[in-house]
Scaffold this active site. Sequence first.
Site, PDB file in Angstrom:
ATOM      1  N   ASP A   9       1.068  -1.105   0.050  1.00 28.10           N
ATOM      2  CA  ASP A   9       0.141   0.392  -0.291  1.00 28.10           C
ATOM      3  C   ASP A   9       0.802   1.476   0.467  1.00 28.10           C
ATOM      4  O   ASP A   9       2.035   1.331   0.480  1.00 28.10           O
ATOM      5  CB  ASP A   9      -1.024  -0.222   0.906  1.00 28.10           C
ATOM      6  CG  ASP A   9      -1.557   1.252   1.522  1.00 28.10           C
ATOM      7  OD1 ASP A   9      -2.075   1.739   0.714  1.00 28.10           O
ATOM      8  OD2 ASP A   9      -1.726   1.347   2.500  1.00 28.10           O
ATOM      9  N   LEU A  10       0.470   2.144  -0.444  1.00 30.59           N
ATOM     10  CA  LEU A  10       1.262   3.876  -0.037  1.00 30.59           C
ATOM     11  C   LEU A  10       0.773   4.493   1.123  1.00 30.59           C
ATOM     12  O   LEU A  10       2.067   4.584   1.549  1.00 30.59           O
ATOM     13  CB  LEU A  10       0.908   4.176  -1.840  1.00 30.59           C
ATOM     14  CG  LEU A  10       1.376   6.021  -1.876  1.00 30.59           C
ATOM     15  CD1 LEU A  10       3.319   5.497  -2.237  1.00 30.59           C
ATOM     16  CD2 LEU A  10       0.910   6.334  -2.644  1.00 30.59           C
ATOM     17  N   ASP A  11      -0.157   4.839   0.485  1.00 37.63           N
ATOM     18  CA  ASP A  11      -0.432   6.051   1.974  1.00 37.63           C
ATOM     19  C   ASP A  11      -0.345   5.884   3.812  1.00 37.63           C
ATOM     20  O   ASP A  11      -1.329   4.064   3.833  1.00 37.63           O
ATOM     21  CB  ASP A  11      -1.572   6.896   1.921  1.00 37.63           C
ATOM     22  CG  ASP A  11      -1.471   7.967   0.464  1.00 37.63           C
ATOM     23  OD1 ASP A  11      -0.883   8.452   0.411  1.00 37.63           O
ATOM     24  OD2 ASP A  11      -2.992   6.844  -0.240  1.00 37.63           O
ATOM     25  N   THR A  17       1.250  10.170   3.540  1.00 38.92           N
ATOM     26  CA  THR A  17       0.903  11.116   3.155  1.00 38.92           C
ATOM     27  C   THR A  17      -0.715  11.739   3.968  1.00 38.92           C
ATOM     28  O   THR A  17      -1.398  12.324   3.985  1.00 38.92           O
ATOM     29  CB  THR A  17      -0.360  10.708   2.060  1.00 38.92           C
ATOM     30  OG1 THR A  17      -0.250   9.914   2.135  1.00 38.92           O
ATOM     31  CG2 THR A  17       1.224  10.726   0.667  1.00 38.92           C
ATOM     32  N   LYS A  45      -8.866   6.168   6.550  1.00 32.83           N
ATOM     33  CA  LYS A  45      -7.635   5.371   5.827  1.00 32.83           C
ATOM     34  C   LYS A  45      -8.245   4.314   4.539  1.00 32.83           C
ATOM     35  O   LYS A  45      -8.425   3.420   5.578  1.00 32.83           O
ATOM     36  CB  LYS A  45      -7.316   4.690   7.187  1.00 32.83           C
ATOM     37  CG  LYS A  45      -6.387   5.952   7.417  1.00 32.83           C
ATOM     38  CD  LYS A  45      -4.925   5.810   8.457  1.00 32.83           C
ATOM     39  CE  LYS A  45      -4.048   6.964   8.965  1.00 32.83           C
ATOM     40  NZ  LYS A  45      -3.329   6.888  10.423  1.00 32.83           N
ATOM     41  N   SER A 114      -2.647   0.487  -4.264  1.00 32.29           N
ATOM     42  CA  SER A 114      -2.922   1.678  -3.552  1.00 32.29           C
ATOM     43  C   SER A 114      -4.249   2.101  -4.593  1.00 32.29           C
ATOM     44  O   SER A 114      -4.473   2.411  -5.931  1.00 32.29           O
ATOM     45  CB  SER A 114      -2.103   2.641  -3.860  1.00 32.29           C
ATOM     46  OG  SER A 114      -2.771   4.199  -3.504  1.00 32.29           O
ATOM     47  N   ALA A 115      -5.535   2.632  -3.798  1.00 28.79           N
ATOM     48  CA  ALA A 115      -6.187   3.317  -3.530  1.00 28.79           C
ATOM     49  C   ALA A 115      -6.248   4.865  -4.587  1.00 28.79           C
ATOM     50  O   ALA A 115      -7.063   5.046  -4.295  1.00 28.79           O
ATOM     51  CB  ALA A 115      -7.527   3.027  -2.201  1.00 28.79           C
ATOM     52  N   LYS A 145     -11.149  -1.649  -2.072  1.00 26.79           N
ATOM     53  CA  LYS A 145     -10.665  -2.301  -0.461  1.00 26.79           C
ATOM     54  C   LYS A 145     -11.488  -1.847   0.491  1.00 26.79           C
ATOM     55  O   LYS A 145     -12.210  -1.008   0.547  1.00 26.79           O
ATOM     56  CB  LYS A 145      -8.957  -1.630   0.308  1.00 26.79           C
ATOM     57  CG  LYS A 145      -8.224  -1.725  -0.692  1.00 26.79           C
ATOM     58  CD  LYS A 145      -6.912  -0.821   0.116  1.00 26.79           C
ATOM     59  CE  LYS A 145      -6.235  -1.073  -0.439  1.00 26.79           C
ATOM     60  NZ  LYS A 145      -4.427  -0.313  -0.785  1.00 26.79           N
ATOM     61  N   GLU A 169       0.287  -3.064   4.498  1.00 18.29           N
ATOM     62  CA  GLU A 169      -0.538  -2.380   4.920  1.00 18.29           C
ATOM     63  C   GLU A 169      -1.341  -2.008   6.422  1.00 18.29           C
ATOM     64  O   GLU A 169      -0.390  -2.833   7.381  1.00 18.29           O
ATOM     65  CB  GLU A 169      -1.748  -3.368   4.471  1.00 18.29           C
ATOM     66  CG  GLU A 169      -3.033  -3.330   3.235  1.00 18.29           C
ATOM     67  CD  GLU A 169      -3.968  -1.751   3.018  1.00 18.29           C
ATOM     68  OE1 GLU A 169      -3.291  -0.922   4.140  1.00 18.29           O
ATOM     69  OE2 GLU A 169      -4.015  -2.015   2.002  1.00 18.29           O
ATOM     70  N   ASP A 170      -1.856  -0.689   6.691  1.00 13.10           N
ATOM     71  CA  ASP A 170      -2.095   0.385   7.060  1.00 13.10           C
ATOM     72  C   ASP A 170      -3.433   0.707   7.827  1.00 13.10           C
ATOM     73  O   ASP A 170      -3.634   0.793   9.221  1.00 13.10           O
ATOM     74  CB  ASP A 170      -0.958   0.977   7.517  1.00 13.10           C
ATOM     75  CG  ASP A 170      -1.583   2.420   6.581  1.00 13.10           C
ATOM     76  OD1 ASP A 170      -2.368   1.732   5.334  1.00 13.10           O
ATOM     77  OD2 ASP A 170      -2.036   3.398   6.919  1.00 13.10           O
TER      78      ASP A 170
HETATM   79  C1  BG6 Z   1      -5.757   5.757   0.351  1.00 14.02           C
HETATM   80  C2  BG6 Z   1      -5.887   7.033   1.303  1.00 14.02           C
HETATM   81  O1  BG6 Z   1      -4.605   5.228   0.006  1.00 14.02           O
HETATM   82  O2  BG6 Z   1      -5.884   6.975  -1.111  1.00 14.02           O
HETATM   83  C3  BG6 Z   1      -7.428   7.050   1.493  1.00 14.02           C
HETATM   84  O3  BG6 Z   1      -5.876   6.165   1.898  1.00 14.02           O
HETATM   85  C4  BG6 Z   1      -7.270   8.259   0.712  1.00 14.02           C
HETATM   86  O4  BG6 Z   1      -6.722   8.186   2.613  1.00 14.02           O
HETATM   87  C5  BG6 Z   1      -7.201   7.197  -1.178  1.00 14.02           C
HETATM   88  O5  BG6 Z   1      -8.633   8.657   0.103  1.00 14.02           O
HETATM   89  C6  BG6 Z   1      -8.002   8.220  -2.345  1.00 14.02           C
HETATM   90  O6  BG6 Z   1      -6.407   9.017  -2.889  1.00 14.02           O
HETATM   91  P1  BG6 Z   1      -6.436  10.039  -4.139  1.00 14.02           P
HETATM   92  O7  BG6 Z   1      -4.757  10.793  -3.269  1.00 14.02           O
HETATM   93  O8  BG6 Z   1      -6.923   9.321  -4.915  1.00 14.02           O
HETATM   94  O9  BG6 Z   1      -7.356  10.878  -3.246  1.00 14.02           O
HETATM   95 MG    MG Z   2      -2.485   3.264   3.507  1.00 13.43          MG
END
Ligand code: BG6
Ligand code: MG
Length: 215
Positions: A9-11, A17, A45, A114-115, A145, A169-170
């Site tokens: 996962d990224l964030d 972030t 999250k 990542s989402a 997810k 994953e966090d």
């Molecule tokens: C996830 C974050 O990785 O991405 C969420 O944990 C975030 O908090 C989601 O809403 C979507 O991100 P973005 O950058 O497409 O608005």
């Molecule tokens: Mg995350």
Amino acid sequence: MNIKGCIFDLDGVVVDTAKYHFLAWKKLGQELGFDFTEQDNERLKGVSRMRSLDILLEIGGLSLTEEEKVAAATKKNEWYLEYIKQMKPEEILPGVLDFFKSLKEAGIKIALGSASKNAVLILNILDIKGYFDVIVDGNSVSKAKPDPEVFLQGAEKLGLTAEECVVFEDAEAGVEAAKNGGMRCVGIGEPAVLSKADVVVDGFNAFTIENLKQL
Ligand code: BG6
Ligand code: MG
């Protein structure tokens, strides 16, 4: 089963972030006339942008038309981009790059799951896109997810089975997504929140490739 791929996962796993998402959502909440706390932010999250907006509006007790929602999410994203454009490689979480390097040395593939629709931009800003063999992000998935789609796509693009991959994953929804996809999962954060993970650590300084092999 031998581990052949790691899906990150990224964030909150590679870079923190979440604090920038929080600041941007808080600003939107203020503009809409209500307060949004750091505790509320936990609920966002791992959750997609539009679903996050729905949760924010629920917290504020507001309802918007679809058109207003798109405008609000766009505004939030513009504020968020202002923050992340200023990020420095020093904001990569401790131990992450060393872990990536040891995976490369061991011949273990690396994917992003990542989402976020801003994932590639963030990887470029941090100058770490080159570590990833495969990138799956919010632009390529249709189900959020805890649906396992993002991680199953990652495994497939790596040419591996779910059993051959480990997810990092966090977020609770992210851990559930990994387990729903039949993958092993390392939780990064609080054991109480990530109880469904196979193991939970507080960061990559506490997790080495030797730990990975023992999963
Ligand atoms: C996830 C974050 O990785 O991405 C969420 O944990 C975030 O908090 C989601 O809403 C979507 O991100 P973005 O950058 O497409 O608005
Ligand atoms: Mg995350």
